[in-house]
Design a protein around this motif. Sequence first.
Motif, mmCIF file in Angstrom:
data_model
loop_
_atom_site.group_PDB
_atom_site.id
_atom_site.type_symbol
_atom_site.label_atom_id
_atom_site.label_comp_id
_atom_site.label_asym_id
_atom_site.label_seq_id
_atom_site.Cartn_x
_atom_site.Cartn_y
_atom_site.Cartn_z
ATOM 1 N N UNK A 1 0.818 -1.214 0.000
ATOM 2 C CA UNK A 1 0.000 0.000 0.000
ATOM 3 C C UNK A 1 0.853 1.266 0.000
ATOM 4 N N UNK A 2 0.504 2.170 -0.909
ATOM 5 C CA UNK A 2 1.060 3.531 -0.898
ATOM 6 C C UNK A 2 0.019 4.392 -0.203
ATOM 7 N N UNK A 3 0.362 4.811 1.013
ATOM 8 C CA UNK A 3 -0.599 5.586 1.794
ATOM 9 C C UNK A 3 -0.425 7.072 1.483
ATOM 10 N N UNK A 4 -1.469 7.814 1.763
ATOM 11 C CA UNK A 4 -1.405 9.257 1.522
ATOM 12 C C UNK A 4 -2.207 10.017 2.585
ATOM 13 N N UNK A 5 -1.598 11.108 3.034
ATOM 14 C CA UNK A 5 -2.285 12.072 3.895
ATOM 15 C C UNK A 5 -1.592 13.399 3.671
ATOM 16 N N UNK A 6 -2.147 14.460 4.246
ATOM 17 C CA UNK A 6 -1.507 15.743 3.963
ATOM 18 C C UNK A 6 -0.140 15.872 4.613
ATOM 19 N N UNK A 7 -0.014 15.237 5.791
ATOM 20 C CA UNK A 7 1.274 15.294 6.495
ATOM 21 C C UNK A 7 1.627 13.907 7.006
ATOM 22 N N UNK A 8 2.932 13.638 7.103
ATOM 23 C CA UNK A 8 3.384 12.297 7.506
ATOM 24 C C UNK A 8 2.824 11.917 8.877
ATOM 25 N N UNK A 9 2.733 12.890 9.782
ATOM 26 C CA UNK A 9 2.273 12.534 11.140
ATOM 27 C C UNK A 9 0.814 12.057 11.122
ATOM 28 N N UNK A 10 0.048 12.452 10.099
ATOM 29 C CA UNK A 10 -1.349 11.997 10.001
ATOM 30 C C UNK A 10 -1.437 10.508 9.677
ATOM 31 N N UNK A 11 -0.303 9.945 9.204
ATOM 32 C CA UNK A 11 -0.329 8.570 8.690
ATOM 33 C C UNK A 11 0.096 7.527 9.717
ATOM 34 N N UNK A 12 0.435 7.979 10.929
ATOM 35 C CA UNK A 12 1.024 7.048 11.902
ATOM 36 C C UNK A 12 0.106 5.873 12.235
ATOM 37 N N UNK A 13 -1.174 6.158 12.465
ATOM 38 C CA UNK A 13 -2.109 5.085 12.861
ATOM 39 C C UNK A 13 -2.290 4.084 11.716
ATOM 40 N N UNK A 14 -2.395 4.597 10.505
ATOM 41 C CA UNK A 14 -2.562 3.699 9.350
ATOM 42 C C UNK A 14 -1.341 2.795 9.222
#
Length: 233
Positions: free
Chosen positions: A33-46
């Motif tokens: 999976x290539x995950x995406x969010x506006x900022x890296x810290x938003x992606x921690x839980x995923x």
Amino acid sequence: MKRLENKWALVTGSSRGIGQQIAWGLAERGCNVIVHGREARNLEATLAKLKAYDVQAHITTGELSTSSGISQIIKQAMDAPGPVDILYNNAAIMSKNESIFTVAQAEWDRVFQINVWAVMALCQAFAPGMRARGYGRIINLTSGIADQPNLAVYSVSKAAVDKYSRDLAAEFKGENVLVNFLDPGWLQTDLGGKNAMYPVEDVLPGALVPALLEDNGPTGRFFAAQDFRYLER
Ligand SMILES: NC(=O)c1ccc[n+]([C@@H]2O[C@H](COP(=O)([O-])OP(=O)(O)OC[C@H]3O[C@@H](n4cnc5c(N)ncnc54)[C@H](OP(=O)(O)O)[C@@H]3O)[C@@H](O)[C@H]2O)c1
């Protein structure tokens, strides 16, 4: 359900809500999976939960509201260890709740930039590679929203996504690049609100159905995730 080992999927807006569920659901079926969010810290839980699966994860960050942000996401996704085989254009925003008679053009522009133009830009970036490799699944998130004139900007943006998906599907007729659009159902997320009909987890397994289609399967079609509630997760 079929598994997706060795495939790579880009899921925009996978930091929370429906996109996060889709990212986890794909990983459960062996998909990288290539995950995406506006900022890296938003992606921690995923990312933390993706570690539980035997898959690779790659991070992209960026705004879909600007062309430079979209270019950044595309570039980062192209740097992933594998090509984008599956593209979930999931990220979107809700429009302001206001009279259909007074809504300003700036609001149409703001919503269409993210909900329509960003979707098309990502399709333009990744669909040619799918064509070259003879495999692709594009799933654009739509909505069942109806009869809510105060949310017409959002609603019309999703109608544009539907029509664009059909046209793109026709471009790939017979090429095993399947382009479909998915209504997740009314779900409890930041966008859907806490009074929504279903918990966000209920988007699975139905949201995975258009990614799991057999080669040369249905394309240019509408899928409703909630129609597949009976499938085993
Ligand atoms: N929830 C529902 O009831 C419902 C019903 C029908 C259709 N849908 C559709 O389902 C999809 C997902 O909705 P959701 O309810 O999961 O939404 P959500 O909970 O609001 O999550 C939105 C996601 O999109 C990202 N995002 C938002 N604005 C962005 C921007 N300007 N640039 C880049 N990324 C941005 C967010 O990333 P950050 O975390 O970085 O902000 C987040 O990951 C949307 O297409 C929506 O229209 C939802």
